[in-house]
Write a protein that holds these residues in place. Structure first.
Motif, PDB file in Angstrom:
ATOM      1  N   GLY A 357       0.696  -1.226  -0.102  1.00 20.21           N
ATOM      2  CA  GLY A 357       0.042  -0.229   0.159  1.00 20.21           C
ATOM      3  C   GLY A 357       0.856   1.155  -0.086  1.00 20.21           C
ATOM      4  N   GLU A 358      -0.085   2.575   0.306  1.00 17.07           N
ATOM      5  CA  GLU A 358       0.885   3.653   0.242  1.00 17.07           C
ATOM      6  C   GLU A 358       1.788   3.664   1.242  1.00 17.07           C
ATOM      7  OE1 GLU A 358       0.191   6.132  -1.851  1.00 17.07           O
ATOM      8  OE2 GLU A 358      -1.524   5.664  -2.831  1.00 17.07           O
ATOM      9  N   GLY A 359       3.246   4.230   0.697  1.00 17.69           N
ATOM     10  CA  GLY A 359       4.419   4.525   1.724  1.00 17.69           C
ATOM     11  C   GLY A 359       4.865   3.113   2.151  1.00 17.69           C
ATOM     12  N   GLY A 360       4.616   2.232   1.363  1.00 17.47           N
ATOM     13  CA  GLY A 360       5.267   0.683   1.760  1.00 17.47           C
ATOM     14  C   GLY A 360       6.466   0.505   1.490  1.00 17.47           C
ATOM     15  N   ILE A 361       7.253  -0.308   1.999  1.00 17.15           N
ATOM     16  CA  ILE A 361       8.630  -0.488   1.842  1.00 17.15           C
ATOM     17  C   ILE A 361       8.982  -2.167   1.499  1.00 17.15           C
ATOM     18  CG2 ILE A 361      11.042  -0.689   3.233  1.00 17.15           C
ATOM     19  CD1 ILE A 361       9.788   1.220   5.295  1.00 17.15           C
ATOM     20  N   ILE A 362       9.441  -2.290   0.272  1.00 14.77           N
ATOM     21  CA  ILE A 362       9.715  -3.619  -0.136  1.00 14.77           C
ATOM     22  C   ILE A 362      11.419  -3.790  -0.280  1.00 14.77           C
ATOM     23  CG2 ILE A 362       9.314  -5.075  -2.336  1.00 14.77           C
ATOM     24  CD1 ILE A 362       6.788  -3.821  -1.006  1.00 14.77           C
ATOM     25  N   GLU A 363      11.764  -5.065   0.281  1.00 16.98           N
ATOM     26  CA  GLU A 363      13.352  -5.363   0.244  1.00 16.98           C
ATOM     27  C   GLU A 363      13.358  -6.312  -0.546  1.00 16.98           C
ATOM     28  OE1 GLU A 363      14.415  -5.910   4.363  1.00 16.98           O
ATOM     29  OE2 GLU A 363      13.418  -3.996   5.024  1.00 16.98           O
ATOM     30  N   VAL A 364      14.398  -6.401  -1.227  1.00 19.30           N
ATOM     31  CA  VAL A 364      14.993  -7.573  -2.094  1.00 19.30           C
ATOM     32  C   VAL A 364      16.396  -7.754  -1.710  1.00 19.30           C
ATOM     33  CG1 VAL A 364      15.591  -8.300  -4.622  1.00 19.30           C
ATOM     34  CG2 VAL A 364      13.420  -6.802  -4.051  1.00 19.30           C
ATOM     35  N   ALA A 365      16.696  -9.269  -1.431  1.00 17.37           N
ATOM     36  CA  ALA A 365      17.830  -9.492  -0.718  1.00 17.37           C
ATOM     37  C   ALA A 365      18.330 -10.735  -1.500  1.00 17.37           C
ATOM     38  CB  ALA A 365      17.847  -9.742   0.775  1.00 17.37           C
ATOM     39  N   THR A 366      19.674 -10.939  -1.458  1.00 13.25           N
ATOM     40  CA  THR A 366      20.266 -12.195  -2.250  1.00 13.25           C
ATOM     41  C   THR A 366      21.166 -12.842  -1.385  1.00 13.25           C
ATOM     42  OG1 THR A 366      21.999 -11.012  -3.678  1.00 13.25           O
ATOM     43  CG2 THR A 366      19.803 -11.104  -4.596  1.00 13.25           C
ATOM     44  N   GLU A 367      21.395 -14.292  -1.583  1.00 12.13           N
ATOM     45  CA  GLU A 367      22.170 -14.714  -0.554  1.00 12.13           C
ATOM     46  C   GLU A 367      22.712 -16.101  -1.607  1.00 12.13           C
ATOM     47  OE1 GLU A 367      21.058 -16.222   3.060  1.00 12.13           O
ATOM     48  OE2 GLU A 367      20.420 -14.109   3.527  1.00 12.13           O
ATOM     49  N   GLU A 368      23.973 -16.657  -1.309  1.00 13.86           N
ATOM     50  CA  GLU A 368      24.343 -17.770  -1.724  1.00 13.86           C
ATOM     51  C   GLU A 368      24.486 -18.781  -0.556  1.00 13.86           C
ATOM     52  OE1 GLU A 368      28.244 -19.771  -4.321  1.00 13.86           O
ATOM     53  OE2 GLU A 368      27.414 -17.503  -4.479  1.00 13.86           O
ATOM     54  N   LYS A 369      23.683 -20.028  -0.878  1.00 17.50           N
ATOM     55  CA  LYS A 369      24.065 -20.850   0.364  1.00 17.50           C
ATOM     56  C   LYS A 369      23.585 -22.387  -0.031  1.00 17.50           C
ATOM     57  CE  LYS A 369      21.852 -21.722   4.992  1.00 17.50           C
ATOM     58  NZ  LYS A 369      20.721 -21.337   6.165  1.00 17.50           N
ATOM     59  N   GLY A 370      24.501 -23.147   0.229  1.00 14.30           N
ATOM     60  CA  GLY A 370      24.426 -24.689  -0.041  1.00 14.30           C
ATOM     61  C   GLY A 370      24.351 -24.936  -1.421  1.00 14.30           C
ATOM     62  N   LEU A 374      19.568 -17.665  -3.362  1.00 17.20           N
ATOM     63  CA  LEU A 374      18.329 -17.463  -2.684  1.00 17.20           C
ATOM     64  C   LEU A 374      18.264 -15.813  -3.009  1.00 17.20           C
ATOM     65  CD1 LEU A 374      19.233 -18.924   0.603  1.00 17.20           C
ATOM     66  CD2 LEU A 374      18.020 -20.086  -1.270  1.00 17.20           C
ATOM     67  N   ILE A 375      16.671 -15.721  -3.428  1.00 15.90           N
ATOM     68  CA  ILE A 375      16.237 -14.383  -3.760  1.00 15.90           C
ATOM     69  C   ILE A 375      15.038 -14.023  -2.617  1.00 15.90           C
ATOM     70  CG2 ILE A 375      15.509 -12.878  -5.339  1.00 15.90           C
ATOM     71  CD1 ILE A 375      16.918 -14.323  -7.495  1.00 15.90           C
ATOM     72  N   PHE A 376      15.286 -13.153  -1.764  1.00 19.74           N
ATOM     73  CA  PHE A 376      14.186 -12.582  -0.996  1.00 19.74           C
ATOM     74  C   PHE A 376      13.392 -11.492  -1.501  1.00 19.74           C
ATOM     75  CE2 PHE A 376      17.426 -15.029   1.399  1.00 19.74           C
ATOM     76  CZ  PHE A 376      16.696 -16.030   2.080  1.00 19.74           C
ATOM     77  N   VAL A 377      11.977 -11.637  -1.090  1.00 17.32           N
ATOM     78  CA  VAL A 377      11.400 -10.348  -1.481  1.00 17.32           C
ATOM     79  C   VAL A 377      10.437 -10.100  -0.239  1.00 17.32           C
ATOM     80  CG1 VAL A 377       9.390  -9.317  -2.913  1.00 17.32           C
ATOM     81  CG2 VAL A 377      11.215 -10.773  -4.066  1.00 17.32           C
ATOM     82  N   ARG A 378      10.566  -9.202   0.565  1.00 15.24           N
ATOM     83  CA  ARG A 378       9.822  -8.914   1.695  1.00 15.24           C
ATOM     84  C   ARG A 378       9.141  -7.729   1.672  1.00 15.24           C
ATOM     85  NH1 ARG A 378      15.524  -9.901   3.535  1.00 15.24           N
ATOM     86  NH2 ARG A 378      15.928 -11.870   4.202  1.00 15.24           N
ATOM     87  N   ASP A 379       7.928  -7.499   2.494  1.00 18.84           N
ATOM     88  CA  ASP A 379       6.974  -6.477   2.543  1.00 18.84           C
ATOM     89  C   ASP A 379       6.592  -6.100   3.782  1.00 18.84           C
ATOM     90  OD1 ASP A 379       4.270  -7.660   2.805  1.00 18.84           O
ATOM     91  OD2 ASP A 379       4.795  -8.468   0.997  1.00 18.84           O
ATOM     92  N   ASN A 380       6.139  -4.760   3.961  1.00 20.26           N
ATOM     93  CA  ASN A 380       5.373  -4.514   5.398  1.00 20.26           C
ATOM     94  C   ASN A 380       4.193  -4.862   5.420  1.00 20.26           C
ATOM     95  OD1 ASN A 380       5.353  -2.434   3.883  1.00 20.26           O
ATOM     96  ND2 ASN A 380       5.891  -0.758   5.617  1.00 20.26           N
ATOM     97  N   GLY A 381       3.488  -5.478   4.564  1.00 15.87           N
ATOM     98  CA  GLY A 381       1.990  -5.456   4.481  1.00 15.87           C
ATOM     99  C   GLY A 381       1.392  -6.301   5.342  1.00 15.87           C
ATOM    100  N   PRO A 382       0.069  -6.499   5.305  1.00 11.11           N
ATOM    101  CA  PRO A 382      -0.696  -7.188   6.487  1.00 11.11           C
ATOM    102  C   PRO A 382      -0.255  -8.659   6.540  1.00 11.11           C
ATOM    103  CG  PRO A 382      -2.063  -7.048   4.672  1.00 11.11           C
ATOM    104  CD  PRO A 382      -0.902  -5.981   4.154  1.00 11.11           C
ATOM    105  N   GLY A 383       0.426  -9.445   5.661  1.00  6.60           N
ATOM    106  CA  GLY A 383       0.864 -10.825   5.569  1.00  6.60           C
ATOM    107  C   GLY A 383      -0.357 -11.597   5.265  1.00  6.60           C
ATOM    108  N   VAL A 384      -0.194 -12.829   5.402  1.00  4.64           N
ATOM    109  CA  VAL A 384      -1.214 -13.677   4.824  1.00  4.64           C
ATOM    110  C   VAL A 384      -1.553 -14.863   6.118  1.00  4.64           C
ATOM    111  CG1 VAL A 384      -1.821 -16.021   3.513  1.00  4.64           C
ATOM    112  CG2 VAL A 384      -0.334 -13.833   2.394  1.00  4.64           C
TER     113      VAL A 384
END
Length: 447
Positions: A357-370, A374-384
């Motif tokens: 929504g308005e003023g939301g924050i989305i984070e995209v992070a990458t890692e290498e493991k095993g 790994l590509i992470f997409v994180r938001d600060n919404g209401p969740g599920v």
């Protein structure tokens, strides 16, 4: 079922028979190894008696010591009246031999009250010797107790070894085919529609072979049904586009030549619905065509490629005040289809922007493991809600909140993302963040 039971019964019976046979064979071998032939004992007895009668007790003891060393055992010689000429026989063979015992104690320790010697009939050998003037002597030979005591421990050790071997063979015979079935079933459940049980196992005539045959037949039927379903979706979706195109042309003509001002809003609404229907058909076609064989894989410079995706989504969301940031420098490269992977990432990013929504924050992070990217997409919404986390990747599934918000989606975007990642032999998972919002993780194997 009867055949399987019979085979298990025969295997158990055979293994137990082998173990018992080995034990009995070892016992007989040890007993025969410790025993001396009757002819040899008879010759020794004649020599001892002749020496005793000719040279006396001292000569008898000397010859007896030589014979004991040669035979690795103890020799006891009794006259017919029960008097021992050598050391007396012990009361039981667990006691040490008492070569220095006097003749007065011989009866109490080596002979019974009736004058006959107390003997261990299991381990001792008895030879009757006739001397001069038909005088009878009794020679008793007993192997050394050190040699005899080895037999029980050896039998037990070999019996345990036999049980372990037979149990291992039985376990492998029973569990080996089941483990193969389990591996094939796991592959099939993970989406490998070509997974089949090997012919060698399916040709067995028992219940395991029947199960393997049934599994292969089931796999063929399921593969055929899924292929028919996807073919039907693809054909129907393709055919629907032709009348939609004609409707679009007719709508344009109606707007240009016959529409009055009061009708334009309705014609505009019809055009909007046609466009949504066309978009839905396009997504269904994309979903039905996503297979591993259809991918065009190449080396992707992951960080640069991901920077472009984040920049595009951030540009689209700037009017809503949504911030999209990226972190992480690993991995550097990835082998995959860049276009299809872009669709997968963008679908999840746009979904996160909508719910943040308005003023939301989305984070995209990458890692290498095993060995995985790994590509992470994180938001600060209401969740599920937890019970709906798995369902959001199902085709045409939309939560009640999304329906009430009239998001305009069809519930296919996340399904397409999941199909693309699976076509790359990876996986996609979603979970609620402790601080609020949703986290979607893409895991793609590195080659």
């Amino acid at each position: 079922m009867k055949s399987t039971f019979l085979r298990v019964f025969l295997v158990v019976l055979l293994s137990n028979t082998v173990v018992v046979s080995i034990g009995l064979g070892i016992v007989q071998f040890v007993q025969k190894h410790n025993q001396v032939s009757a002819d040899l004992l008879g010759d020794i007895g004649v020599q001892l008696v002749a020496g005793y009668e000719k040279f006396g007790l001292a000569a008898l003891k000397g010859e007896a010591e030589k014979a004991e060393k040669r035979l690795s055992g103890n020799i006891y010689l009794y006259q017919e009246n029960g008097r021992p000429l050598l050391k007396p026989l012990p009361r039981n063979f667990r006691e040490n031999d008492t070569s220095g015992t006097t003749a007065g104690n011989a009866l109490s320790k080596g002979a019974r009250a009736d004058g006959r010697p107390a003997a261990d009939f299991l381990h001792s050998q008895f030879i009757q010797v006739i001397g001069a003037n038909n005088v009878q002597y009794l020679l008793i030979f007993r192997p050394n107790p050190e040699i005899d005591s080895l037999a029980p421990g050896l039998v037990i050790a070999l019996s345990l070894l036999g049980l372990l071997v037979s149990s291992g063979v039985l376990a492998y015979w029973l569990l080996g085919p089941l483990l193969k079935l389990q591996r094939v079933a796991r592959l099939f459940g993970q989406g490998d529609m070509s997974a089949r049980v090997e012919d060698k196992l399916a040709r067995r005539s028992d219940a395991v072979g029947k199960l393997a045959q049934e599994f292969n037949e089931m796999a063929v039927r399921i593969d055929t049904l899924l292929s028919s379903k996807e073919r039907l979706m693809r054909d129907v979706s393709h055919e629907l586009r032709t009348p939609l195109a004609r409707m679009e042309v007719a709508l344009t003509i109606a707007e240009d030549k016959f529409a009055v001002e009061s009708q334009k809003s309705y014609l505009c609404r019809i055009r909007t619905e046609l466009h949504e229907l066309d978009e839905l058909i396009g997504q269904v076609l994309t979903l039905s065509r996503l297979e591993a064989a259809a991918l065009s894989k190449e080396t992707v410079h992951l960080q640069e490629w991901l920077d472009e995706i984040v920049a595009d989504v951030s540009f689209e969301s700037q009017l809503k005040g949504i911030s999209v940031t990226k972190s992480g420098t690993l991995p550097k490269t990835l082998l995959g289809d860049p276009l299809q992977l872009r669709h997968a990432i963008e679908n999840v990013l746009r979904n996160a922007c909508f719910y943040a929504g308005e003023g939301g924050i989305i984070e995209v992070a990458t890692e290498e493991k095993g060995g995985n990217a790994l590509i992470f997409v994180r938001d600060n919404g209401p969740g599920v809600p937890e019970e709906k986390l798995e369902k959001i990747f199902h085709a045409f599934y939309r939560s009640s909140e999304a329906r009430e918000a009239n998001s305009g989606g069809f519930g296919v975007g996340l399904t397409i993302s999941k199909r693309i990642i699976h076509a790359h032999n990876g996986c996609i998972e979603a979970k609620n963040r402790p601080q609020g919002g949703l986290e979607v993780c893409f895991k793609v194997p590195l080659v």
